[in-house]
Design a protein around this motif. Structure first.
Motif, PDB file in Angstrom:
ATOM      1  N   ILE A 145      82.975 -39.936  63.842  1.00 15.86           N
ATOM      2  CA  ILE A 145      83.305 -40.893  64.904  1.00 15.86           C
ATOM      3  C   ILE A 145      84.794 -40.847  65.209  1.00 15.86           C
ATOM      4  CG2 ILE A 145      83.398 -43.349  65.500  1.00 15.86           C
ATOM      5  CD1 ILE A 145      80.845 -43.726  63.818  1.00 15.86           C
ATOM      6  N   PHE A 146      85.613 -40.870  64.164  1.00 17.19           N
ATOM      7  CA  PHE A 146      87.056 -40.825  64.378  1.00 17.19           C
ATOM      8  C   PHE A 146      87.490 -39.502  64.995  1.00 17.19           C
ATOM      9  CE2 PHE A 146      87.585 -44.334  61.148  1.00 17.19           C
ATOM     10  CZ  PHE A 146      88.229 -45.207  62.013  1.00 17.19           C
ATOM     11  N   MET A 147      86.923 -38.398  64.532  1.00 19.93           N
ATOM     12  CA  MET A 147      87.324 -37.093  65.053  1.00 19.93           C
ATOM     13  C   MET A 147      86.956 -36.957  66.529  1.00 19.93           C
ATOM     14  SD  MET A 147      86.792 -34.316  61.969  1.00 19.93           S
ATOM     15  CE  MET A 147      85.204 -34.886  61.384  1.00 19.93           C
ATOM     16  N   GLU A 148      85.826 -37.507  66.931  1.00 22.21           N
ATOM     17  CA  GLU A 148      85.443 -37.446  68.342  1.00 22.21           C
ATOM     18  C   GLU A 148      86.335 -38.330  69.206  1.00 22.21           C
ATOM     19  OE1 GLU A 148      81.342 -37.849  69.296  1.00 22.21           O
ATOM     20  OE2 GLU A 148      80.703 -36.330  67.857  1.00 22.21           O
ATOM     21  N   ARG A 149      87.061 -39.258  68.583  1.00 24.08           N
ATOM     22  CA  ARG A 149      88.037 -40.072  69.313  1.00 24.08           C
ATOM     23  C   ARG A 149      89.447 -39.477  69.226  1.00 24.08           C
ATOM     24  NH1 ARG A 149      85.870 -45.247  70.342  1.00 24.08           N
ATOM     25  NH2 ARG A 149      83.616 -44.968  70.469  1.00 24.08           N
ATOM     26  N   GLY A 150      89.556 -38.243  68.710  1.00 20.04           N
ATOM     27  CA  GLY A 150      90.832 -37.544  68.697  1.00 20.04           C
ATOM     28  C   GLY A 150      91.612 -37.606  67.402  1.00 20.04           C
ATOM     29  N   VAL A 151      91.042 -38.187  66.357  1.00 19.17           N
ATOM     30  CA  VAL A 151      91.724 -38.267  65.068  1.00 19.17           C
ATOM     31  C   VAL A 151      91.557 -36.937  64.327  1.00 19.17           C
ATOM     32  CG1 VAL A 151      91.806 -39.456  62.838  1.00 19.17           C
ATOM     33  CG2 VAL A 151      91.375 -40.760  64.937  1.00 19.17           C
ATOM     34  N   PRO A 152      92.624 -36.331  63.778  1.00 17.53           N
ATOM     35  CA  PRO A 152      92.492 -35.070  63.034  1.00 17.53           C
ATOM     36  C   PRO A 152      91.528 -35.215  61.856  1.00 17.53           C
ATOM     37  CG  PRO A 152      94.799 -35.557  63.487  1.00 17.53           C
ATOM     38  CD  PRO A 152      94.025 -36.781  63.872  1.00 17.53           C
ATOM     39  N   ALA A 153      90.875 -34.100  61.493  1.00 23.88           N
ATOM     40  CA  ALA A 153      89.848 -34.130  60.454  1.00 23.88           C
ATOM     41  C   ALA A 153      90.390 -34.650  59.127  1.00 23.88           C
ATOM     42  CB  ALA A 153      89.262 -32.730  60.265  1.00 23.88           C
ATOM     43  N   GLU A 154      91.597 -34.193  58.746  1.00 25.24           N
ATOM     44  CA  GLU A 154      92.156 -34.624  57.471  1.00 25.24           C
ATOM     45  C   GLU A 154      92.417 -36.127  57.465  1.00 25.24           C
ATOM     46  OE1 GLU A 154      95.831 -33.435  54.455  1.00 25.24           O
ATOM     47  OE2 GLU A 154      95.232 -32.119  56.100  1.00 25.24           O
ATOM     48  N   GLN A 155      92.945 -36.656  58.583  1.00 26.14           N
ATOM     49  CA  GLN A 155      93.212 -38.089  58.668  1.00 26.14           C
ATOM     50  C   GLN A 155      91.904 -38.878  58.662  1.00 26.14           C
ATOM     51  OE1 GLN A 155      95.707 -39.260  61.950  1.00 26.14           O
ATOM     52  NE2 GLN A 155      95.339 -41.442  61.630  1.00 26.14           N
ATOM     53  N   ALA A 156      90.860 -38.339  59.299  1.00 27.26           N
ATOM     54  CA  ALA A 156      89.563 -39.012  59.297  1.00 27.26           C
ATOM     55  C   ALA A 156      89.014 -39.124  57.875  1.00 27.26           C
ATOM     56  CB  ALA A 156      88.581 -38.254  60.183  1.00 27.26           C
ATOM     57  N   GLY A 157      89.208 -38.073  57.095  1.00 23.66           N
ATOM     58  CA  GLY A 157      88.786 -38.128  55.693  1.00 23.66           C
ATOM     59  C   GLY A 157      89.574 -39.153  54.907  1.00 23.66           C
ATOM     60  N   SER A 182      72.267 -41.215  73.523  1.00 26.22           N
ATOM     61  CA  SER A 182      73.225 -41.978  74.324  1.00 26.22           C
ATOM     62  C   SER A 182      74.464 -41.172  74.702  1.00 26.22           C
ATOM     63  CB  SER A 182      73.657 -43.238  73.576  1.00 26.22           C
ATOM     64  OG  SER A 182      74.398 -42.907  72.410  1.00 26.22           O
ATOM     65  N   GLY A 183      74.729 -40.099  73.975  1.00 22.34           N
ATOM     66  CA  GLY A 183      75.899 -39.276  74.258  1.00 22.34           C
ATOM     67  C   GLY A 183      77.202 -39.858  73.767  1.00 22.34           C
ATOM     68  N   GLY A 184      77.141 -40.873  72.938  1.00 19.84           N
ATOM     69  CA  GLY A 184      78.361 -41.486  72.406  1.00 19.84           C
ATOM     70  C   GLY A 184      78.020 -42.386  71.234  1.00 19.84           C
ATOM     71  N   TRP A 185      79.051 -43.098  70.759  1.00 23.90           N
ATOM     72  CA  TRP A 185      78.869 -43.920  69.564  1.00 23.90           C
ATOM     73  C   TRP A 185      78.737 -45.406  69.851  1.00 23.90           C
ATOM     74  CZ3 TRP A 185      77.378 -41.572  65.434  1.00 23.90           C
ATOM     75  CH2 TRP A 185      77.755 -40.237  65.231  1.00 23.90           C
ATOM     76  N   SER A 186      78.853 -45.821  71.086  1.00 25.98           N
ATOM     77  CA  SER A 186      78.785 -47.250  71.398  1.00 25.98           C
ATOM     78  C   SER A 186      77.411 -47.828  71.076  1.00 25.98           C
ATOM     79  CB  SER A 186      79.125 -47.484  72.871  1.00 25.98           C
ATOM     80  OG  SER A 186      80.469 -47.141  73.136  1.00 25.98           O
ATOM     81  N   VAL A 187      76.366 -47.145  71.472  1.00 24.17           N
ATOM     82  CA  VAL A 187      75.005 -47.643  71.215  1.00 24.17           C
ATOM     83  C   VAL A 187      74.701 -47.682  69.715  1.00 24.17           C
ATOM     84  CG1 VAL A 187      72.542 -47.180  71.544  1.00 24.17           C
ATOM     85  CG2 VAL A 187      74.119 -47.003  73.483  1.00 24.17           C
ATOM     86  N   PRO A 188      74.957 -46.593  68.970  1.00 21.37           N
ATOM     87  CA  PRO A 188      74.692 -46.675  67.523  1.00 21.37           C
ATOM     88  C   PRO A 188      75.472 -47.791  66.835  1.00 21.37           C
ATOM     89  CG  PRO A 188      75.007 -44.399  68.183  1.00 21.37           C
ATOM     90  CD  PRO A 188      75.364 -45.236  69.368  1.00 21.37           C
TER      91      PRO A 188
END
Length: 390
Positions: free
Chosen positions: A229-241, A355-361
């Motif tokens: 979710i964070f990575m799809e919002r532009g957060v780098p993978a390492e920071q998301a971890g 849904s194509g995004g994370w808002s619904v989930p």
């Protein structure tokens, strides 16, 4: 403290630390795994779903093994099977990925059920303290795994297959430390009473089971999908971890402190409801402003989820009238609860696709959390589960 005691405690803590990395270590690498193996988002979510289903389905195997070979040897076998499972899923192909994940999760399921018995067997005068240590180590294991897999992958250049296989190393180390207990332990049969009839007829059982299942569902959704979710919002993978690791580390503090406070009161309702509300606030932050103070949302979420997990284990210990009923209630709550929880990552993956995004989930998750708060209010009320009790 004698050397024998040091080895015992070290082996116990390291064994507990191995109860979540095989699951938590997948989510920061999930995008890479899906791309390499050719999985859809639902297929990626199914990795965690398969593991959580195994946590529920295979937990009842633990008492059978314990009666045959003893608790200590059951724990040793679980550690060795975890090592085999995480090594297997590093091989090529989706089938071995799922098979290895299922094998590791089956071992974790057996250990989940065995650990409270190990606490009682080896630390009879320090059950409360060692239970807190156990829960905190479980949460810490998830935090460490989610934080280090990306840096280790970049440092070693092994790729996701080699990094996930490296998770066998701490399991083998724990097995080595636990080996003296397994060799010393007696494989005597343990045929204690099994008051499942009384437990299954009690409304309290199903309140607690619902709380266990719903809080586990929202926890495993975070474990499986939060970095994505964070990575799809532009957060780098390492920071998301690191963000996932932060929320898990906060859970360690919550799981240590909250049971001490809640255990002093007859009713745990204020604590369970408060933990649910904090979890709701964390989810809302991820939904509405994921890149605005994400560390704050992770702290709030960690406090809520850590307290919820610790509180359901505390309630399981408090409600039954005798130790045999504690074991029965724990078995029912974990088996049914984890099967319910397994729906979370898979449902999230499907909703993401549709849904194509994370808002619904994430909105659906808020509805689940509302049900969790209701279940917590029912389970947290003073009650005694025992012969002739409701």
């Amino acid at each position: 403290m004698s050397l024998r005691s040091v080895v015992l405690v070290a082996g116990f803590v390291l064994a507990a630390l191995n109860l979540r990395p095989a699951i938590a270590g997948v989510s920061p690498l999930l995008d890479e795994i899906m791309g390499d193996v050719g999985l859809s988002p639902a297929g990626g979510g199914a990795i965690t779903t398969v593991m959580v289903v195994c946590l529920g389905v295979f937990g009842p195997v633990a008492p059978l093994l314990a009666r045959r070979i003893g608790l200590d040897r059951t724990l040793l076998a679980g550690l060795l099977v975890i090592a085999c499972g995480v090594a297997l899923r590093g091989l090529d192909g989706a089938p071995v990925l799922y098979l290895g994940s299922a094998l590791a999760a089956t071992a974790i399921a057996v250990m989940n059920v065995s650990m409270p018995g190990v606490v009682k067997q080896h630390f009879p005068s320090r059950i409360n303290v060692m239970t807190g240590v156990y829960v905190s180590a479980v949460v810490a294991g998830a935090a460490v795994a989610s934080a280090v897999v990306i840096p280790v992958e970049r440092l070693t250049g092994f790729g996701w297959r080699g990094v996930t296989a490296l998770l066998a190393v701490p399991a083998l180390l724990a097995a080595l430390l636990w080996l003296p207990q397994a060799l010393r332990g007696r494989p005597a049969r343990s045929d204690g009473p099994r008051p499942y009839g009384t437990v299954l007829r009690s409304r309290v059982t199903w309140y607690v089971t619902a709380l266990m299942g719903l809080q586990s569902l929202t926890f495993y959704v975070v474990l499986a999908w939060l970095p994505t979710i964070f990575m799809e919002r532009g957060v780098p993978a390492e920071q998301a971890g690191y963000l996932l690791s932060l929320t898990n580390l906060v859970q360690v503090a919550a799981s240590l402190a909250v049971p001490v406070l809640a255990g002093r009161r007859a009713s745990q309702v204020p604590y369970v409801v408060g933990a649910g509300v904090l979890t709701v606030l964390g989810y809302l932050g991820v939904l509405l402003a994921p890149t605005t103070l994400p560390w704050l949302w992770m702290i709030v979420l960690g406090l809520g989820q850590g307290a919820s997990f610790a509180l359901v284990l505390l309630i399981i210990a408090l409600r039954p009238a005798d130790p045999a009923a504690v074991t029965a209630l724990s078995a029912v709550a974990q088996s049914v609860g984890y099967v319910v929880a397994a729906l979370g990552p898979l449902l999230f993956g499907y909703l993401r696709e549709l849904s194509g995004g994370w808002s619904v989930p994430l909105t659906v998750a808020l509805g689940v959390l509302a049900a969790q708060i209701v279940a917590g209010w029912l389970a947290g009320r003073p009650a005694t589960l025992g012969p002739g009790r409701p």
